[in-house]
Write a protein that holds these residues in place. Sequence first.
Motif, PDB file in Angstrom:
ATOM      1  N   SER A 139      27.866  -3.286  17.119  1.00  0.00           N
ATOM      2  CA  SER A 139      28.460  -4.593  17.353  1.00  0.00           C
ATOM      3  C   SER A 139      29.918  -4.644  16.885  1.00  0.00           C
ATOM      4  CB  SER A 139      27.648  -5.661  16.626  1.00  0.00           C
ATOM      5  OG  SER A 139      28.290  -6.909  16.734  1.00  0.00           O
ATOM      6  N   LEU A 140      30.750  -5.304  17.658  1.00  0.00           N
ATOM      7  CA  LEU A 140      32.142  -5.529  17.302  1.00  0.00           C
ATOM      8  C   LEU A 140      32.365  -6.967  16.832  1.00  0.00           C
ATOM      9  CD1 LEU A 140      33.862  -3.700  20.301  1.00  0.00           C
ATOM     10  CD2 LEU A 140      33.439  -2.814  18.013  1.00  0.00           C
ATOM     11  N   ASP A 141      31.293  -7.746  16.800  1.00  0.00           N
ATOM     12  CA  ASP A 141      31.368  -9.158  16.424  1.00  0.00           C
ATOM     13  C   ASP A 141      31.638  -9.298  14.931  1.00  0.00           C
ATOM     14  OD1 ASP A 141      31.153 -11.874  16.258  1.00  0.00           O
ATOM     15  OD2 ASP A 141      28.986 -11.939  16.586  1.00  0.00           O
ATOM     16  N   PRO A 142      32.723  -9.952  14.549  1.00  0.00           N
ATOM     17  CA  PRO A 142      33.008 -10.108  13.119  1.00  0.00           C
ATOM     18  C   PRO A 142      32.028 -11.031  12.404  1.00  0.00           C
ATOM     19  CG  PRO A 142      34.696 -11.180  14.457  1.00  0.00           C
ATOM     20  CD  PRO A 142      33.780 -10.470  15.398  1.00  0.00           C
ATOM     21  N   ASP A 143      31.254 -11.818  13.161  1.00  0.00           N
ATOM     22  CA  ASP A 143      30.269 -12.708  12.543  1.00  0.00           C
ATOM     23  C   ASP A 143      28.909 -12.030  12.356  1.00  0.00           C
ATOM     24  OD1 ASP A 143      32.084 -14.808  12.356  1.00  0.00           O
ATOM     25  OD2 ASP A 143      31.672 -15.431  14.430  1.00  0.00           O
ATOM     26  N   ASP A 144      28.762 -10.822  12.887  1.00  0.00           N
ATOM     27  CA  ASP A 144      27.524 -10.060  12.733  1.00  0.00           C
ATOM     28  C   ASP A 144      27.572  -9.315  11.403  1.00  0.00           C
ATOM     29  OD1 ASP A 144      25.226  -8.564  12.985  1.00  0.00           O
ATOM     30  OD2 ASP A 144      25.967  -7.304  14.619  1.00  0.00           O
ATOM     31  N   SER A 147      27.716  -5.494  11.521  1.00  0.00           N
ATOM     32  CA  SER A 147      28.846  -4.872  12.198  1.00  0.00           C
ATOM     33  C   SER A 147      29.795  -4.221  11.197  1.00  0.00           C
ATOM     34  CB  SER A 147      29.610  -5.930  13.000  1.00  0.00           C
ATOM     35  OG  SER A 147      30.805  -5.405  13.509  1.00  0.00           O
ATOM     36  N   ALA A 150      32.518  -6.776  10.254  1.00  0.00           N
ATOM     37  CA  ALA A 150      32.064  -8.058   9.715  1.00  0.00           C
ATOM     38  C   ALA A 150      33.090  -8.619   8.740  1.00  0.00           C
ATOM     39  CB  ALA A 150      30.717  -7.892   9.020  1.00  0.00           C
ATOM     40  N   ARG A 151      33.238  -9.915   8.773  1.00  0.00           N
ATOM     41  CA  ARG A 151      34.139 -10.591   7.830  1.00  0.00           C
ATOM     42  C   ARG A 151      33.520 -10.534   6.446  1.00  0.00           C
ATOM     43  NH1 ARG A 151      34.733 -15.213  11.942  1.00  0.00           N
ATOM     44  NH2 ARG A 151      36.446 -14.432  13.182  1.00  0.00           N
TER      45      ARG A 151
END
Length: 161
Positions: A139-144, A147, A150-151
């Motif tokens: 996953s490239l989603d920073p909210d995942d 990932s 991830a933030r």
Amino acid sequence: MVLSTVPAVICGVLFVLFVTRTSLNIQSFMGAIMAIGVAVANAILLVTFAEEYRREGNASTAAAIHGARTRMRPILMTSIAMIAGMVPMALGIGEGSQQTAPLGRAVIGGLLFATAATLLILPLVFSLVQQRAGVHSPSLDPDDPASAFARRTTSLPGETA
């Protein structure tokens, strides 16, 4: 991986149409499309389950075997129900039923071959393809949270928020 079952469907359709001396026509093509749909759904079921097991830290071979064993019953139930439903149509008994018989025959042949391929060949393909795959999230989603991007809620030393 999932599409590795499609050649089995096509082989099954052609085999049954050849054995029953049925021509290729619109009805048989519609039956092939129906059989491909069910075969792909069954393959997605097996691959998804095996991938979840592999992500838990198990080897790809063990995950493939586990996926095939645990999903065998639902896959067989789906295929057998579809085949049983197509038998009356494939027999072509009754007035005008010879027009739709190729559809039933194509579905039956395609599902017979596809079910065997899903339970026997697909786990092998899964094992070979996933042998070198990692278990990290793609996953490239920073909210995942899984990932790599991830933030982070905490800042590193020397960083300001």
